[in-house]
Design an enzyme around this catalytic site. Structure first.
Site, mmCIF file in Angstrom:
data_model
loop_
_atom_site.group_PDB
_atom_site.id
_atom_site.type_symbol
_atom_site.label_atom_id
_atom_site.label_comp_id
_atom_site.label_asym_id
_atom_site.label_seq_id
_atom_site.Cartn_x
_atom_site.Cartn_y
_atom_site.Cartn_z
ATOM 1 N NE ARG A 1 -3.582 -1.212 1.552
ATOM 2 C CZ ARG A 1 -4.953 -0.536 2.055
ATOM 3 N NH1 ARG A 1 -5.567 -1.350 3.638
ATOM 4 N NH2 ARG A 1 -6.456 -0.120 1.919
ATOM 5 C CD GLN B 1 -2.628 6.487 -3.058
ATOM 6 O OE1 GLN B 1 -2.681 7.441 -3.599
ATOM 7 N NE2 GLN B 1 -2.737 6.302 -1.905
ATOM 8 C CG ASP C 1 -5.100 -0.446 -2.244
ATOM 9 O OD1 ASP C 1 -5.505 -1.451 -1.868
ATOM 10 O OD2 ASP C 1 -4.820 0.833 -1.187
ATOM 11 C CB SER D 1 -8.017 1.501 -1.315
ATOM 12 O OG SER D 1 -6.834 1.337 0.079
ATOM 13 C CE1 TYR E 1 -3.432 -1.449 7.371
ATOM 14 C CE2 TYR E 1 -1.175 -0.603 6.207
ATOM 15 C CZ TYR E 1 -2.354 -1.214 5.712
ATOM 16 O OH TYR E 1 -2.266 -1.261 4.559
#
Ligand code: NAD
Length: 395
Positions: free
Chosen positions: A126, A131, A134, A137, A233
């Site tokens: 990620r 992006q 992804d 997401s 995270y």
């Protein structure tokens, strides 16, 4: 290697799966890169893409879908194809999709036996430059949006504030646990419907994102150190911290009409933020949607794929929500795959053998999601594991 690179788009066979891995738009886009598409009849039907729409952009509709599997250079899928189909693929072919690689020993053995190059999109790093590829997401966004709609539909009251001839209706109050991709989309959707929204997260960086979307950020309790953060995270919280957080949330639950649970910690069971006893704080008629249910749930008493009514509170164990928004879930998923394919074509290995779909083993995007290749598993760390720690997340 066939002179023209041929990719198969199968009809998904997993029960409840409505998405498709390529749409007429992405078939058209990738055809200009020299890729040819073979589409199983009905592949896009559940997502609103007709066979005719694929034919119109030059895809070949298969009459005998079984015969195509040994011929193609690769398969673009949503869920892993059935083992008997994987066993038909020729050595060196590529499989790209959500392959559920965690603990998937049997699948890995089958892929290796056929010497297939399997790209498991759950493992895509990620990082900023990935992006557009992804899928976690794009699909989490849909889940966050749909969770709010489910809650609104099950709620015994309006969501927006309304001023009517019969008097004023106060807006519904939503509590969102976790401000990741799904939680932020849930916040945005609830705000568009007119709810007053409070969002809890343990990462301080989430405050700005929550406030910019018009939510109130519920900072983690101060008495006990909050869990550390790694690469964007949250890490696992201590039991003391979770106990303090549950006490803090009791007060919020008493005020909430809607609770959307999205809090997750990579590689761990979902943090239990609402205990069975805490459910007594919710008023009858309110709704909890638990998107973390597949990882054990943020809320006690939610059951995967079911709605449980407990003292008048609807507890929705939300599974596979992107499948309920099949058209746009497919459109975005297919664009993610198209972006990854274009990246593979644009970054072949230096001095490597020409390949139908080149895989540059020096590229972190490739090495991140390459599950099997050349007869061996490249991500042994995910076998026998839960959801692993992410490799890297851009700030
Ligand atoms: P996730 O699904 O792993 O977790 C959801 C949220 O739950 C996270 O925000 C986490 O902090 C929160 N959480 C964990 N424990 C909690 C607790 N006890 N109480 C409340 N909240 C708790 O996260 P995700 O949606 O996959 O995204 C995680 C991060 O990755 C975010 O920072 C996001 O912006 C970032 N991200 C970056 C990229 C990129 O750069 N390509 C793409 C996607 C996401």
């Amino acid at each position: 290697m066939s002179p023209v690179t041929q990719l198969l788009i199968p009809r998904e066979r997993h029960p409840g799966e409505t998405r498709v891995a390529a749409t007429p738009e992405t078939v058209n886009r990738l055809s200009s890169r020299g890729l040819r598409f073979l589409v199983e009849p009905g592949a896009g039907a559940a997502a609103g893409f007709s066979d005719g729409a694929y034919s119109q952009v030059g895809a070949t509709l298969l009459h005998d879908d079984q015969a195509a599997w040994p011929e193609v250079d690769g398969v673009l899928c949503v869920q892993p194809p059935p083992p008997e189909r994987i066993a038909q693929l020729r050595p060196g072919a590529m499989v790209m999709g959500l392959l559920a690689p965690y603990g998937a020993e049997t699948l890995a053995a089958l892929l290796n036996e056929r010497r297939l190059s399997a790209l498991a999109l759950e493992l895509l790093p990620r990082i900023s430059r990935a992006q557009t590829m992804d899928v976690l997401s794009s699909q989490a966004n849909i889940a966050g949006y749909k969770a709010v709609l489910l809650a609104a539909a099950a709620l015994d009251r309006y969501v927006p504030m309304l001023m009517t001839a019969a008097g004023t209706i106060q807006p519904a109050r939503a509590l969102i646990l976790g401000a990741g991709v799904a939680g932020l989309q849930a916040l945005a959707t609830a705000r568009r419907l007119g709810a007053v929204v409070v969002v809890s997260d343990v990462r301080p960086a989430a405050r700005e994102q929550v406030e910019s979307l018009g939510g109130r950020f519920l900072a983690p309790p101060e008495q006990v150190p909050a869990p550390a953060e790694q690469g964007g995270y949250a890490q696992q919280a201590t039991e003391d911290f979770l106990a303090a957080q549950r006490r803090q949330l009791e007060e919020q639950l008493a005020l909430a009409d809607i609770v959307i649970c999205t809090a997750l910690v990579p590689g761990r069971p979902a943090p239990r933020l609402i205990s069975e006893a805490m459910l007594d704080h919710l008023r009858p008629g309110s709704v909890v949607v638990d998107l973390a249910v597949a990882q054990g749930g943020n809320c006690a008493a939610t059951e995967a794929g079911r709605t449980v009514l407990r003292n008048g509170v609807s507890l929705i164990g939300a599974e596979a929500l992107p499948c309920s928004v099949a058209h746009h879930a497919s459109a975005l998923y297919a664009r993610n795959l198209a972006a990854l394919l274009e990246h593979l074509l644009d970054t072949p290995p230096e001095g490597g053998e020409p390949a139908a779909i080149p895989l540059n083993l020096e590229d972190p995007i490739v090495t991140g999601c390459l599950f099997t290749h050349g007869g061996s598993c490249r991500r042994d760390d995910v076998l026998g594991a839960g959801r692993p720690a992410p490799q890297e997340v851009a700030a």
